[in-house]
Design an enzyme around this catalytic site. Sequence first.
Site, mmCIF file in Angstrom:
data_model
loop_
_atom_site.group_PDB
_atom_site.id
_atom_site.type_symbol
_atom_site.label_atom_id
_atom_site.label_comp_id
_atom_site.label_asym_id
_atom_site.label_seq_id
_atom_site.Cartn_x
_atom_site.Cartn_y
_atom_site.Cartn_z
ATOM 1 N N SER A 198 -50.902 -110.453 -41.700
ATOM 2 C CA SER A 198 -51.975 -110.800 -42.642
ATOM 3 C C SER A 198 -52.941 -111.743 -41.946
ATOM 4 C CB SER A 198 -51.379 -111.508 -43.866
ATOM 5 O OG SER A 198 -52.400 -111.984 -44.711
ATOM 6 N N TYR A 225 -46.009 -117.718 -47.999
ATOM 7 C CA TYR A 225 -46.493 -116.422 -47.498
ATOM 8 C C TYR A 225 -47.130 -116.590 -46.117
ATOM 9 C CZ TYR A 225 -49.178 -112.058 -47.372
ATOM 10 O OH TYR A 225 -49.707 -110.839 -47.003
ATOM 11 N N LYS A 254 -45.852 -115.100 -42.389
ATOM 12 C CA LYS A 254 -46.661 -114.199 -41.555
ATOM 13 C C LYS A 254 -46.978 -114.849 -40.192
ATOM 14 C CE LYS A 254 -47.000 -110.760 -44.560
ATOM 15 N NZ LYS A 254 -46.478 -109.418 -44.311
HETATM 16 N N1 LIG Z 1 -52.805 -106.469 -50.306
HETATM 17 C C1 LIG Z 1 -53.286 -107.391 -49.498
HETATM 18 O O1 LIG Z 1 -54.326 -108.022 -49.765
HETATM 19 C C2 LIG Z 1 -52.564 -107.684 -48.196
HETATM 20 C C3 LIG Z 1 -53.243 -108.451 -47.248
HETATM 21 C C4 LIG Z 1 -52.620 -108.740 -46.047
HETATM 22 C C5 LIG Z 1 -51.350 -108.261 -45.786
HETATM 23 N N2 LIG Z 1 -50.710 -107.517 -46.728
HETATM 24 C C6 LIG Z 1 -49.355 -107.070 -46.405
HETATM 25 O O2 LIG Z 1 -49.275 -105.681 -46.556
HETATM 26 C C7 LIG Z 1 -47.922 -105.301 -46.832
HETATM 27 C C8 LIG Z 1 -47.905 -104.344 -48.023
HETATM 28 O O3 LIG Z 1 -48.353 -105.056 -49.163
HETATM 29 P P1 LIG Z 1 -49.172 -104.371 -50.364
HETATM 30 O O4 LIG Z 1 -50.455 -105.081 -50.447
HETATM 31 O O5 LIG Z 1 -49.163 -102.911 -50.247
HETATM 32 O O6 LIG Z 1 -48.287 -104.889 -51.587
HETATM 33 P P2 LIG Z 1 -47.436 -104.108 -52.710
HETATM 34 O O7 LIG Z 1 -48.285 -103.090 -53.360
HETATM 35 O O8 LIG Z 1 -46.823 -105.175 -53.552
HETATM 36 O O9 LIG Z 1 -46.315 -103.353 -51.863
HETATM 37 C C9 LIG Z 1 -45.268 -104.057 -51.249
HETATM 38 C C10 LIG Z 1 -44.259 -103.076 -50.676
HETATM 39 O O10 LIG Z 1 -43.178 -103.826 -50.106
HETATM 40 C C11 LIG Z 1 -41.937 -103.360 -50.660
HETATM 41 N N3 LIG Z 1 -40.985 -104.446 -50.776
HETATM 42 C C12 LIG Z 1 -41.141 -105.635 -51.421
HETATM 43 N N4 LIG Z 1 -40.006 -106.353 -51.372
HETATM 44 C C13 LIG Z 1 -39.098 -105.618 -50.665
HETATM 45 C C14 LIG Z 1 -37.743 -105.792 -50.292
HETATM 46 N N5 LIG Z 1 -37.050 -106.884 -50.636
HETATM 47 N N6 LIG Z 1 -37.139 -104.826 -49.597
HETATM 48 C C15 LIG Z 1 -37.805 -103.686 -49.251
HETATM 49 N N7 LIG Z 1 -39.083 -103.448 -49.572
HETATM 50 C C16 LIG Z 1 -39.721 -104.401 -50.279
HETATM 51 C C17 LIG Z 1 -42.316 -102.806 -52.028
HETATM 52 O O11 LIG Z 1 -41.408 -101.808 -52.449
HETATM 53 P P3 LIG Z 1 -40.216 -102.013 -53.508
HETATM 54 O O12 LIG Z 1 -40.692 -102.982 -54.547
HETATM 55 O O13 LIG Z 1 -39.976 -100.636 -53.996
HETATM 56 O O14 LIG Z 1 -39.082 -102.534 -52.690
HETATM 57 C C18 LIG Z 1 -43.668 -102.166 -51.734
HETATM 58 O O15 LIG Z 1 -43.492 -100.872 -51.224
HETATM 59 C C19 LIG Z 1 -47.168 -106.615 -47.081
HETATM 60 O O16 LIG Z 1 -46.429 -106.962 -45.933
HETATM 61 C C20 LIG Z 1 -48.278 -107.615 -47.329
HETATM 62 O O17 LIG Z 1 -47.901 -108.928 -46.982
HETATM 63 C C21 LIG Z 1 -51.290 -107.221 -47.922
#
Ligand SMILES: NC(=O)c1ccc[n+]([C@@H]2O[C@H](COP(=O)([O-])OP(=O)(O)OC[C@H]3O[C@@H](n4cnc5c(N)ncnc54)[C@H](OP(=O)(O)O)[C@@H]3O)[C@@H](O)[C@H]2O)c1
Length: 262
Positions: free
Chosen positions: A138, A151, A155
């Site tokens: 991130s 968080y 990261k």
């Molecule tokens: N959205 C943003 O603005 C943003 C920005 C920078 C980085 N990111 C990063 O991008 C990645 C994906 O995030 P997203 O934005 O797509 O969020 P999201 O929609 O909340 O998706 C998160 C994913 O992680 C899985 N997950 C959560 N806890 C878990 C666990 N204990 N074991 C296995 N899987 C788990 C969830 O699946 P289940 O709940 O089915 O397990 C889901 O598939 C993350 O690493 C996040 O930090 C996001």
Amino acid sequence: MQIQDKVVWLTGASMGIGEALARALDAAGAKLILSARSEDKLQTLLESLQHQKRHRIVPLDLADGESISNAVANTPLPEGLDILINNGGISQRGLAADTPVSVQRQVMEVNYFGTITLSQALLPALLASKGMIVNIASVAGKVGGQSMSGYSASKHALIGYMDCLRAEEACKGLKVLNVCPGFVQTNISVNALTAEGTQYGRVAKSIADGISPQQCAQDILSAIQKDKFEVVIGKGLSAWAPSIKRWFPVFFTRLSARKNIR
Ligand SMILES: NC(=O)c1ccc[n+]([C@@H]2O[C@H](COP(=O)([O-])OP(=O)(O)OC[C@H]3O[C@@H](n4cnc5c(N)ncnc54)[C@H](OP(=O)(O)O)[C@@H]3O)[C@@H](O)[C@H]2O)c1
């Protein structure tokens, strides 16, 4: 690295950026191993993919080391493994002063310890193929902001670990790509942990104003294809923040301390 016919293990595939990545990788001809906790969502995703017979689902919980070891032990890789995409993760909302260490640990367990546990277990297969580890870190892994200490720390830790792994294993052909997205329109803030350890439950305005998960997925695929080692993805202040901090550190420090930036 080209994507066509590559075996790719993708975590966090059940929704958000992971789901968009699964669709983009499927279209690009990858053979996918799709992981997350929600088996039902993975199954629905699998059934909607164009080349579903090429893919498998492997449910696992990144917060549970045994679940990760079992998933790896029970997933034969007859064609090897070319790319591991560490995308699964959770966010956190709350001031550092209010957030108990137990909640900070929960975030570290998933984003840091879960990710490095899976990476270490799959490292022999990735070394054998001279493959690539892609970490969805991130912008918060490059700069600190408000209300996300756990968080941001998780990261930063992930980027630090992966930079070391790259330094150690590059001579054996391993590639390591750290991806630093800014805000992306997903449920990340809805699923974020509050200081009380409950779900935040709301789409934050910054997230609603972010780029689409499809755009983010395309930019990640492009970084993989170009063998990049680090990439910042996004728009606006969130995408510029690492450069502002690097070149104008005093300005960045004042900006991040403004009360209206939370
Ligand atoms: N959205 C943003 O603005 C943003 C920005 C920078 C980085 N990111 C990063 O991008 C990645 C994906 O995030 P997203 O934005 O797509 O969020 P999201 O929609 O909340 O998706 C998160 C994913 O992680 C899985 N997950 C959560 N806890 C878990 C666990 N204990 N074991 C296995 N899987 C788990 C969830 O699946 P289940 O709940 O089915 O397990 C889901 O598939 C993350 O690493 C996040 O930090 C996001």
